[in-house]
Design an enzyme around this catalytic site. Structure first.
Site, PDB file in Angstrom:
ATOM      1  N   PHE A  23       0.823  -1.198   0.000  1.00 15.49           N
ATOM      2  CA  PHE A  23       0.000   0.000   0.000  1.00 15.49           C
ATOM      3  C   PHE A  23       0.860   1.252   0.000  1.00 15.49           C
ATOM      4  O   PHE A  23       1.859   1.323   0.719  1.00 15.49           O
ATOM      5  CB  PHE A  23      -0.849   0.076   1.277  1.00 15.49           C
ATOM      6  CG  PHE A  23      -1.893  -0.979   1.448  1.00 15.49           C
ATOM      7  CD1 PHE A  23      -3.233  -0.687   1.256  1.00 15.49           C
ATOM      8  CD2 PHE A  23      -1.547  -2.266   1.864  1.00 15.49           C
ATOM      9  CE1 PHE A  23      -4.212  -1.648   1.466  1.00 15.49           C
ATOM     10  CE2 PHE A  23      -2.517  -3.238   2.075  1.00 15.49           C
ATOM     11  CZ  PHE A  23      -3.862  -2.924   1.863  1.00 15.49           C
ATOM     12  N   ASP A  24       0.439   2.266  -0.727  1.00 16.12           N
ATOM     13  CA  ASP A  24       0.878   3.621  -0.442  1.00 16.12           C
ATOM     14  C   ASP A  24       0.167   4.045   0.841  1.00 16.12           C
ATOM     15  O   ASP A  24      -0.725   3.337   1.328  1.00 16.12           O
ATOM     16  CB  ASP A  24       0.503   4.544  -1.606  1.00 16.12           C
ATOM     17  CG  ASP A  24       0.906   5.977  -1.363  1.00 16.12           C
ATOM     18  OD1 ASP A  24       2.042   6.214  -0.934  1.00 16.12           O
ATOM     19  OD2 ASP A  24       0.060   6.866  -1.590  1.00 16.12           O
ATOM     20  N   MET A  25       0.508   5.195   1.396  1.00 11.39           N
ATOM     21  CA  MET A  25      -0.156   5.647   2.610  1.00 11.39           C
ATOM     22  C   MET A  25      -0.988   6.909   2.385  1.00 11.39           C
ATOM     23  O   MET A  25      -2.212   6.877   2.443  1.00 11.39           O
ATOM     24  CB  MET A  25       0.858   5.891   3.732  1.00 11.39           C
ATOM     25  CG  MET A  25       0.212   6.274   5.062  1.00 11.39           C
ATOM     26  SD  MET A  25       1.380   6.571   6.428  1.00 11.39           S
ATOM     27  CE  MET A  25       2.071   8.158   5.941  1.00 11.39           C
TER      28      MET A  25
END
Length: 234
Positions: A23-25
């Site tokens: 995941f990106d954040m």
């Protein structure tokens, strides 16, 4: 999750099973990009500088060193660069600590699904270690990831492949068996450069035509990504 939530081409083509998710954040898990943009504008105002929102949005998904280069190239060497970003951090911290930081749609159901299916997951973010840990702890997500890779943990930030390759390595999953979830162009390009398929959930900026052509799908929220993982896990 009903199959009709998935784009047709993801229903009609075979896919390598998903054995890990990266995941990106910011803008993907956390509704934080708008806060960061507001903080940049406020920092410019503090310094008596006109730093428009349109310019700030060019920094979305870009590591800190890239943001600094962009500001320096635009405003010149005399611009108080370090003070500008220090003020942004101060404003952002106030925004976050006063309850403005919230989760994006679909985050918790997706993490629950990964728990049920014992799928390892990591974060690959352009944010610093301090900001990342602080924000994740504040919203109760810090302990829900097997690995967290920040800009401080790699020598080259997005769109370089290093953040995603590092994240995949830390959860012990080959890149081709991972799924990346991203909101920004540079983040999506980083995943693609790492040989990781990517679903893009745009936040404040639309994906480029190049990203549209290479991503698995461009979708409105993580609910669709959850449907894909339900369908394509071993």
């Amino acid at each position: 999750m009903p199959a009709e939530f998935l784009p047709d081409h993801l229903l009609s083509t075979s896919q390598t099973p998903v054995r890990g998710v990266v995941f990106d954040m910011d803008g993907l898990l956390l509704d934080s990009e708008s806060l960061a943009m507001d903080a940049l504008v406020a920092a410019g105002r503090d310094l008596g500088e006109d730093v428009p929102l349109s310019f700030c949005r060019r920094m979305i998904g870009v590591p800190a060193d890239g943001c600094r280069a962009l500001v320096r190239d635009t405003y010149g060497d005399s611009f108080p660069l370090e003070r500008f970003f220090s003020l942004q951090e101060e404003h952002l911290r106030v925004f976050v600590d006063t309850g403005r930081l919230v989760l994006k749609t679909g985050v918790l159901p997706l993490l629950d699904l990964l728990d049920e299916r014992h799928i390892p997951r990591a974060i690959a973010t352009s944010s610093s270690r301090y900001r990342t840990d602080h924000h994740l702890k504040l919203v109760g997500l810090f302990d829900r990831f097997d690995a967290i890779v920040t800009r401080d943990d790699v020598s080259r930030g997005k769109p370089d492949a290093e953040p995603y390759l590092t994240a995949a390595s830390r959860i012990g999953v080959a890149p081709e068996e991972c799924l990346a979830l991203e909101d920004s162009r540079s983040g999506a390009q980083a995943a693609l450069n790492a040989g990781i398929r990517v679903i893009v959930i745009p936040d404040l900026i639309a994906p480029s035509e190049e990203i549209r052509a290479q991503a698995l799908a461009i979708v409105k929220d993580l609910t669709v990504a959850r449907g894909y993982i339900e369908r394509h896990t071993a």
